[in-house]
Design a protein around this motif. Structure first.
Motif, PDB file in Angstrom:
ATOM      1  N   ASN A 181       0.837  -1.203   0.000  1.00 38.75           N
ATOM      2  CA  ASN A 181       0.000   0.000   0.000  1.00 38.75           C
ATOM      3  C   ASN A 181       0.871   1.251   0.000  1.00 38.75           C
ATOM      4  N   GLU A 207      -5.444  -7.594  -3.247  1.00 40.84           N
ATOM      5  CA  GLU A 207      -5.407  -6.994  -1.915  1.00 40.84           C
ATOM      6  C   GLU A 207      -4.142  -6.180  -1.731  1.00 40.84           C
ATOM      7  N   LYS A 208      -4.183  -5.250  -0.741  1.00 34.84           N
ATOM      8  CA  LYS A 208      -3.011  -4.467  -0.429  1.00 34.84           C
ATOM      9  C   LYS A 208      -2.542  -4.826   0.972  1.00 34.84           C
ATOM     10  N   TYR A 209      -1.250  -4.841   1.171  1.00 30.77           N
ATOM     11  CA  TYR A 209      -0.759  -5.081   2.519  1.00 30.77           C
ATOM     12  C   TYR A 209      -0.093  -3.808   3.034  1.00 30.77           C
ATOM     13  N   ALA A 210      -0.196  -3.599   4.345  1.00 26.47           N
ATOM     14  CA  ALA A 210       0.330  -2.375   4.947  1.00 26.47           C
ATOM     15  C   ALA A 210       1.851  -2.361   4.889  1.00 26.47           C
ATOM     16  N   ILE A 211       2.396  -1.182   4.989  1.00 24.05           N
ATOM     17  CA  ILE A 211       3.811  -1.010   4.722  1.00 24.05           C
ATOM     18  C   ILE A 211       4.740  -1.826   5.614  1.00 24.05           C
ATOM     19  N   ASN A 212       4.451  -1.953   6.886  1.00 19.51           N
ATOM     20  CA  ASN A 212       5.409  -2.689   7.726  1.00 19.51           C
ATOM     21  C   ASN A 212       4.974  -4.098   8.066  1.00 19.51           C
TER      22      ASN A 212
END
Lengths: 401, 288, 311
Positions: A181, A207-212
């Motif tokens: 993301n 889907e998107k995954y969060a940065i950390n």
């Protein structure tokens, strides 16, 4: 009374500090380029790569005596600042470099987001800026005249890739897309989705995954249960290494696995080892290309050799793009015969030249539109180019474990 | 049977989360200090494991033996020399102080190790085992085993050893402990040292599974926070319960809502727990 | 109005003269200084007056940045956008406050910290509205020249600072301020005496948030591009606290001078210690907390006491 004194004390101290910082720089026969980079923080690895490209170019230019400006040779000096991977700071340093450090020209910061943000400053001050790593077309949609970029839009990566897969792997019907993301990874994933649908493939997962994110096991389990034949993952090198490892942990198999933008880097191939086998990817440049450039580096192989000599490793598309930005400034300045910003800007806009990076011609909006980004696959721990035809090194191999 | 896969994933992950959080929980419960350096200690432990593996090919489980005393001393000194001065100060001061200390440690790590991500890849790799369609990577299992062992060791220390009982006493009632002749200052330092040692060991185990970079320290810290609030402060069983709950929520959430909402979910859960049940699932005044 | 508060207003008045002394870059620094001062002053209402250690500043800063950004993108002019953001955050914070301020001490600190995370992820996921991880582009407020632009934003931020200072002074002189002081000293007792602690605390939280959000909105209009990790940065919560601690907790003048001093230090450190600047910031924080827990103001009063001895 004391409060007043304390306040005045702070104010004086503060003003003193600011004054110290505002001293102007001396002038010589030097042409200064400002390079704001994320030298610390999450984007540091990418920032350092860009720095390597700039430094290599500066070294080569100065070895030849400098840039020739209307008969006189000017030495190249690059002013670096660290904006700590923080976009507002990137904007601030860009302004600082123009007003305090008196740079003649600017290199854009890393990535599409920061490049777009900083371009407002360079446009206001009318300073020609070359962005080495900004690919999203949204960066160039503000009608600015002083911003140029050396990465073609994201769909130039996804379209040839999809067409190759479609023609050479007809069993591939279902695609799963997982994106980080973040500006570039998400933008290119969205292009992939469009490309897939346009070519009749079914996107079963997006889907998107969060940065950390550290753990993708749940996501990957779910993806596995949908049994896609083509898995498309975007992110930066650390995300992709992690995801690839967790894919292997879960024994996920697919006909095609594409990852952008890790596999272009040697570090990815070394760290992933066996699991990098048959992973496909695309990028804007590849060391295997063979262009006979009219720039200071000349042929692509010469650039690769010079890079290897200086840094003991292979260049990737990020370092190459940075180096070509320097080379393009050099060509434009030499053609303009002066350091006048307007003239140099006009020369950049007129460019239609072959470089070690590929043919360079900028579109109306400042983004390059002449590149043919290569598609490649890792075979035997080496990246093998599959497209374009002119530099093709091998055939697509199906099946990733 | 991917439901079973998701559950097994969550179980394994939960133990790892518990391992990350246990040191944090101890320090918070006993000293009433929220130790923001915890994440950086974990990363430092991971670097230790990685460095020793690169240089001397020592596998991480042996590094545990080296890491524990090293970090204990580090934590003990840190508390004795610096934190003890502000131990009675309000929350604001201790939080900001540990934040400042974390900035220093984190920056130092970035300076020396660079922000690049390293990976401790065992050779030969451990692979994964598969049972009825459920695949579990062996390295995670090994890490989980050690994580549980660590929590077990802490449990025993707190129950059996004299210094452990003293720690519990201080946790339950500081003033009474002083009256009983407990040297609170050294107990505080011991507890902090223990917390640091646990963090370092957790880091060594994390090196097996996750990439290592100073940039991940805030992620580990965030997990530790949530686990402590969910499970309850200062208790081993609380950390385990919190870890499992968090892992479960994350895994199920990722499956049904998509991975992008996982962080929102876990922090929203944190807030809900803080409001509705601040002592957490198994929170109690003292250790069991 | 006390002498101290008068001094504060005079100080802010002096700051307005900055454009006479510096060019665009100095104005940029000045704008940031005013922004920091707004954040620190606002935090002081809930952290200094009421004694609740709030880490939620970044949450409202980000909220304001995005609220204004989205409105500007829809074509609403700057002033109404900022005003709307201010009102919206006042209400939002008031409501959240009623819920979160039931917690005390550590728990409140963590809850406020989590608020930052939750809001950031919510924004990250609302890709259609906010651009998600790709960031939000905000149209240029005007096509005018650099200096005019810089001056405009400097005065806008300065005006907001003035408004915040007036608010803070107003609170300190009013029944609300008195109530908050009671709450800080002993909340249970205040409650028993009949003070409506929930109302007062929510009001404080709301007031501490609204100007922060407006500053965030102005910031977004100023930089033209925001993304969630930039504006929902934990440092925007921690820095105001450090500034307040530096200058003297509870005293508005102290807090503002702390903010200005902090910015100056940040600039010097950033310029000269590129690679270790956050470490230096850390050292600063540690030194401050260990040796000067009551801020700069205490330094002067200690010297004052020393003088008194000689009289």
């Amino acid at each position: 009374m004391l409060y007043l004194k304390s306040a005045r004390f702070s104010l004086v101290l503060g003003a003193a500090f600011i004054a110290i910082g505002c001293a102007p720089a001396a002038a010589e026969d030097v042409v200064r380029f400002g390079a704001p980079l994320p030298l610390t923080g999450p984007l540091a690895p990418e920032g350092i790569k860009q720095q390597q490209g700039y430094d290599l170019w500066a070294e080569q230019a100065n070895k030849a005596g400098g840039i020739s400006v209307g008969g006189k040779k000017y030495k190249v000096e690059i002013v670096y600042t660290d904006y700590q991977s923080n976009t507002p700071r990137a904007v601030q340093t860009s302004e600082q470099m123009i007003t305090q450090d008196n740079v003649n020209f600017l290199f854009g910061p890393f990535g599409s987001g920061a490049a777009k943000a900083a371009s407002t400053v360079s446009e206001k001050y009318k300073v020609p800026t070359l962005a080495a790593t900004a690919s999203s077309s949204q960066v160039y949609d503000q009608g600015y005249k002083y911003l140029f970029g050396t990465f073609t839009p994201n769909d130039t990566l996804t379209t040839p890739l999809t067409q190759i897969i479609k023609s050479q792997a007809p069993d591939v019907k279902k695609v799963a897309i997982l994106a980080r993301n973040d500006l570039f990874p998400l933008a290119i994933a969205q292009e992939m989705e469009k490309s897939a649908k346009a070519n009749g493939l079914e996107v079963v997962y997006f889907e998107k995954y969060a940065i950390n994110t550290l753990d993708h096991s749940a996501t990957l389990s779910q993806m596995k249960s949908l049994a896609p034949q083509w898995i498309f993952i975007t992110g930066y090198i650390n995300d992709l290494l992690l995801i690839r490892k967790q894919m292997v942990d879960q024994q996920m198999k697919a006909t095609v696995v594409t990852m952008i933008a890790g596999p272009a880097y040697q570090e990815f191939i070394d760290a992933a080892g066996q699991s990098a086998e048959n992973v496909t990817s695309a990028s804007w440049w590849h060391p295997a290309e063979q262009y006979a450039g009219k720039d200071i580096f000349g042929s692509t192989s010469n650039f690769v050799k010079l890079f290897r000599d200086k840094y003991k490793g292979d260049p990737d598309y990020g370092t190459a793009s940075a180096a070509v930005c320097g080379a393009l400034f050099q060509i434009a300045i030499e053609r303009a015969g002066s350091l006048d910003r307007e003239k140099v800007r006009d020369e950049l806009a007129k460019l239609d030249i072959v470089t070690f990076f590929g043919p360079v011609k900028f579109g109306e909006n400042g983004q390059i539109n002449s590149l043919e980004p290569p598609v490649f696959q890792i075979q035997g721990s080496k990246p093998i180019v599959l497209f374009p035809q002119a530099i093709k090194q091998g055939e697509l191999k199906l099946g990733v474990n | 049977m991917w439901v079973a896969q998701v559950l097994i994933n969550a179980l394994v992950l939960g133990c790892l989360y518990a391992c990350i959080a246990i040191g944090f929980s101890l320090v918070w419960g006993v000293l009433n200090v929220i130790n923001l350096i915890h994440g950086s200690f974990i990363v430092l432990g991971a670097y230790l494991a990685w460095g020793l593996y690169q240089a001397l090919a020592i596998p991480p489980w042996y590094v545990l033996v080296i890491a524990a005393p090293l970090f204990f001393i580090l934590g003990y000194l840190l508390q004795w020399l610096l934190l003890n001065r502000v131990i009675t100060a309000p929350v604001l001061v201790t939080l900001t102080l540990t934040f400042g200390l974390d900035l220093i440690l984190n920056n130092a790590m970035i300076y020396y190790f660079k922000a690049d991500y390293r990976k401790l890849t065992l050779s030969p790799p451990m692979g994964s085992i598969s049972l009825f369609d459920v695949v579990v990577p062996v390295d995670r299992l090994v890490a989980t085993g050690f994580a549980l062992a660590l929590t077990g060791v802490l449990y025993l220390i707190l129950r059996r050893l004299r210094v452990g009982r003293a720690i519990v006493a201080v946790r339950l009632d500081r003033d009474a402990a002083v009256l009983m002749g407990v040297d609170v200052k050294s107990i505080y330092a011991t507890a902090f040292g223990l917390g640091a040692a646990l963090a370092g060991c957790a880091g060594v185990l994390m090196a097996l599974i996750f990439p290592i970079s100073p940039l991940t320290s805030s992620t580990f810290l965030g997990k530790a926070f949530v686990v402590c609030v969910l499970g309850g402060l200062g208790s081993v069983s609380g950390a385990l319960a919190g870890g499992l709950l968090l892992a479960l929520v994350e895994s199920v959430g990722a499956t049904f809502l998509g991975p992008s909402h996982v962080t929102t979910l876990s922090f929203a859960l944190l807030i809900v727990f803080l409001i509705a049940r601040p002592q957490g699932l198994l929170g109690r005044k003292g250790f069991e | 109005m006390t002498r101290v508060n008068l001094a504060l207003l005079v100080f802010i008045g002096c700051v307005a003269a900055l454009p006479l002394f510096g060019g665009a870059y100095a104005l940029r620094l000045g704008t940031i200084a005013c922004m920091y001062a707004i954040l620190a002053l606002s935090w002081n209402v809930v952290g200094g007056f009421a004694g609740y250690p709030s880490f939620a500043t970044a949450a409202f800063f980000g909220f304001g940045a995005y609220a204004t950004g989205v409105l500007l993108n829809k074509g609403v002019p700057l002033a109404p956008s900022i005003l709307a953001t201010l009102v919206a955050s006042l209400l939002l914070a008031g409501l959240l406050g009623a819920v979160l301020l039931r917690l005390r001490g550590h728990y409140f600190a963590i809850a406020s910290l989590s608020l930052v995370e939750v809001l950031r992820e919510l924004v990250n996921n609302a890709t259609d509205l906010t651009g998600g991880g790709m960031g939000l582009n905000i149209p240029l407020a005007s096509g005018s020249g650099i200096l005019a632009d810089a001056t405009f934003f400097f005065y806008a931020m300065w005006g907001l600072l003035l408004a915040t200072a007036l608010m803070v002074i107003g609170v300190s002189m009013s029944k609300l301020g008195f109530g908050l002081a009671c709450i800080r000293q002993n909340e249970t007792a205040s409650d028993m005496v009949g003070l409506n602690t929930t109302l007062y605390k929510s009001a404080a939280f709301g007031l501490s948030a609204c100007f922060v959000s407006a500053a965030g909105g102005l910031y977004a209009a100023w930089v033209h591009y925001i993304d969630p990790s930039d504006v929902f940065d934990i440092l925007y919560s921690v820095k105001p606290i450090v500034m307040a601690l530096m200058g003297g907790l509870g005293s508005p003048l102290g807090v503002v001078s702390g903010a200005f001093l902090y910015l100056a230090l940040e600039e010097v450190v950033w310029r000269n210690y590129i690679q270790i600047h956050s470490g230096v910031l850390g050292v600063l924080i540690v030194m401050l907390l260990l040796f000067l827990p009551h801020g700069l103001i205490s330094l002067r009063s200690r010297m004052f006491w020393r003088k008194a001895k000689h009289v």
